[in-house]
Write an enzyme that holds these catalytic residues in place. Structure first.
Site, PDB file in Angstrom:
ATOM      1  N   ASN A   1       7.962  -0.431   4.802  1.00 48.81           N
ATOM      2  CA  ASN A   1       6.524  -0.693   4.887  1.00 48.81           C
ATOM      3  C   ASN A   1       6.230  -1.888   3.986  1.00 48.81           C
ATOM      4  O   ASN A   1       6.248  -1.760   2.765  1.00 48.81           O
ATOM      5  CB  ASN A   1       5.752   0.556   4.422  1.00 48.81           C
ATOM      6  CG  ASN A   1       4.254   0.299   4.321  1.00 48.81           C
ATOM      7  OD1 ASN A   1       3.754  -0.736   4.774  1.00 48.81           O
ATOM      8  ND2 ASN A   1       3.539   1.245   3.730  1.00 48.81           N
TER       9      ASN A   1
ATOM     10  N   LYS B   1       3.509  -3.383   3.602  1.00 47.44           N
ATOM     11  CA  LYS B   1       2.126  -3.383   3.085  1.00 47.44           C
ATOM     12  C   LYS B   1       1.516  -4.787   3.284  1.00 47.44           C
ATOM     13  O   LYS B   1       1.843  -5.439   4.266  1.00 47.44           O
ATOM     14  CB  LYS B   1       2.110  -2.909   1.633  1.00 47.44           C
ATOM     15  CG  LYS B   1       2.857  -1.572   1.473  1.00 47.44           C
ATOM     16  CD  LYS B   1       2.656  -0.912   0.146  1.00 47.44           C
ATOM     17  CE  LYS B   1       3.409   0.426   0.128  1.00 47.44           C
ATOM     18  NZ  LYS B   1       3.212   1.187  -1.104  1.00 47.44           N
TER      19      LYS B   1
ATOM     20  N   HIS C   1      -1.477   6.453   5.670  1.00 44.97           N
ATOM     21  CA  HIS C   1      -0.863   6.126   4.369  1.00 44.97           C
ATOM     22  C   HIS C   1      -1.891   6.380   3.269  1.00 44.97           C
ATOM     23  O   HIS C   1      -3.085   6.147   3.453  1.00 44.97           O
ATOM     24  CB  HIS C   1      -0.401   4.665   4.365  1.00 44.97           C
ATOM     25  CG  HIS C   1       0.467   4.347   3.188  1.00 44.97           C
ATOM     26  ND1 HIS C   1      -0.039   4.137   1.932  1.00 44.97           N
ATOM     27  CD2 HIS C   1       1.821   4.242   3.086  1.00 44.97           C
ATOM     28  CE1 HIS C   1       0.966   3.901   1.095  1.00 44.97           C
ATOM     29  NE2 HIS C   1       2.102   3.966   1.773  1.00 44.97           N
TER      30      HIS C   1
ATOM     31  N   GLU D   1      -2.653   4.789   0.754  1.00 41.92           N
ATOM     32  CA  GLU D   1      -3.461   3.615   0.380  1.00 41.92           C
ATOM     33  C   GLU D   1      -4.633   3.446   1.336  1.00 41.92           C
ATOM     34  O   GLU D   1      -5.719   3.019   0.942  1.00 41.92           O
ATOM     35  CB  GLU D   1      -2.565   2.365   0.346  1.00 41.92           C
ATOM     36  CG  GLU D   1      -1.655   2.382  -0.881  1.00 41.92           C
ATOM     37  CD  GLU D   1      -0.338   1.652  -0.723  1.00 41.92           C
ATOM     38  OE1 GLU D   1      -0.179   0.871   0.235  1.00 41.92           O
ATOM     39  OE2 GLU D   1       0.556   1.879  -1.572  1.00 41.92           O
TER      40      GLU D   1
ATOM     41  N   GLU E   1       4.930  11.376   1.058  1.00 44.36           N
ATOM     42  CA  GLU E   1       4.868  10.355   0.015  1.00 44.36           C
ATOM     43  C   GLU E   1       3.941  10.839  -1.102  1.00 44.36           C
ATOM     44  O   GLU E   1       2.720  10.703  -0.990  1.00 44.36           O
ATOM     45  CB  GLU E   1       4.311   9.045   0.580  1.00 44.36           C
ATOM     46  CG  GLU E   1       5.167   8.419   1.657  1.00 44.36           C
ATOM     47  CD  GLU E   1       4.915   6.916   1.750  1.00 44.36           C
ATOM     48  OE1 GLU E   1       5.886   6.179   1.645  1.00 44.36           O
ATOM     49  OE2 GLU E   1       3.764   6.492   1.910  1.00 44.36           O
TER      50      GLU E   1
ATOM     51  N   GLY F   1       5.165   3.125  -5.867  1.00 42.44           N
ATOM     52  CA  GLY F   1       5.087   1.908  -6.676  1.00 42.44           C
ATOM     53  C   GLY F   1       5.153   2.141  -8.172  1.00 42.44           C
ATOM     54  O   GLY F   1       4.832   1.248  -8.960  1.00 42.44           O
TER      55      GLY F   1
ATOM     56  N   SER G   1       8.980   5.067  -4.352  1.00 38.67           N
ATOM     57  CA  SER G   1       9.972   4.529  -5.304  1.00 38.67           C
ATOM     58  C   SER G   1      11.413   4.760  -4.872  1.00 38.67           C
ATOM     59  O   SER G   1      12.285   5.008  -5.705  1.00 38.67           O
ATOM     60  CB  SER G   1       9.728   5.084  -6.714  1.00 38.67           C
ATOM     61  OG  SER G   1       8.476   4.626  -7.215  1.00 38.67           O
TER      62      SER G   1
END
Ligand code: 13P
Length: 242
Positions: A8, A10, A95, A97, A163, A169, A201
């Site tokens: 991904n 991003k 996701h 985010e 996730e 991250g 990660s």
């Protein structure tokens, strides 16, 4: 089950980033091994170009989000049909985010997953708890609720990505036992042959260990998918399909 290793990207990547995909394919020395699936989800601007360029290669291209409707007055959005038309095979939905930055509810994620299936794409549906939720002992409950609310009615051709938000991250990763517990739990909520990816990660140094845990059927990789030299060893760390 064939593992799926998905990158991904991003909001990273310009047209020049195609060299990283070329470098990855170069490392495969002609042909990617057929006992694993390799997917790159670049930003929407690069989906069509990559899909055309790599149509003969053993990697697939996916989107990072789609609108629930096929078209209409939704400025700035991209539909699942558009991604399919551009050559995508998968799309990430829900996701964390997007859930955080765009307030996407479970119901919105479910509608996007259904849009993906309608367009012939495989949705990668993301779930995961925050640090506070895990500390409070609510990780399984939170993920259970997200699955109930976000999975489409038809779940034959979907991928689920676990996730944990606090692992994205940060360099933090759950213990193997916690990953196993969550993936076993998700398995009880879905088909025996649905791939359940771990994300958060994943790096060359921990990929082999994570990918060998029961019911971890691949990885969704963020930062380490941007460079071929990092992504390649993660792709190869997956135990191949029998
Ligand atoms: P990192 O691998 O950078 O932690 O990101 C994980 C992720 O969010 C993939 O979707």
């Amino acid at each position: 089950m064939k593992p799926l290793i998905a990158g991904n990207w991003k909001m990273n990547g310009l047209t020049a980033s195609i060299t990283e995909v070329e470098a990855l394919i170069g490392k495969f020395d002609g042909a990617a091994p057929d006992d694993r699936d390799v997917l790159i989800c670049p930003p929407a601007t690069l989906v069509a170009g990559f899909a055309v360029q790599f149509s003969d290669e053993a990697i697939q291209i996916g989107g990072q989000d789609c609108h629930a409707e096929s078209g209409g007055a939704h400025t700035g959005d991209v539909s699942a049909e558009m991604l399919a038309d551009a050559g995508a095979a998968f799309v990430i939905v829900g996701h964390s985010e997007r859930r955080a930055d765009h307030g996407e509810s479970d119901a919105a994620v479910k509608a996007k997953a259904e849009a993906a299936l309608r367009a012939g794409l495989t949705p990668i549906i993301c779930v995961g708890e925050t640090e506070n939720q895990r500390t409070a002992g609510k990780a399984l409950d939170i993920v259970s609720g997200q699955l109930e609310g976000s999975l489409p009615e038809t779940t034959d051709d979907i991928v689920i990505a676990y996730e944990p938000v606090w692992a994205i991250g940060t360099g933090l990763v759950p213990t193997n036992g916690d990953i196993a517990e969550m993936h076993n739990f998700i398995r009880t909520k879905t088909h025996f042959d649905t791939r359940i990816l771990y994300g958060g990660s994943v790096k060359p140094g921990n990929a082999k260990e994570i990918l060998s845990i029961a019911n971890v059927n691949g990885a969704l990789v963020g930062g380490a998918s941007l460079k071929a030299e990092d992504f390649y060893p993660i792709v190869m760390a997956a135990p191949g399909a029998d």
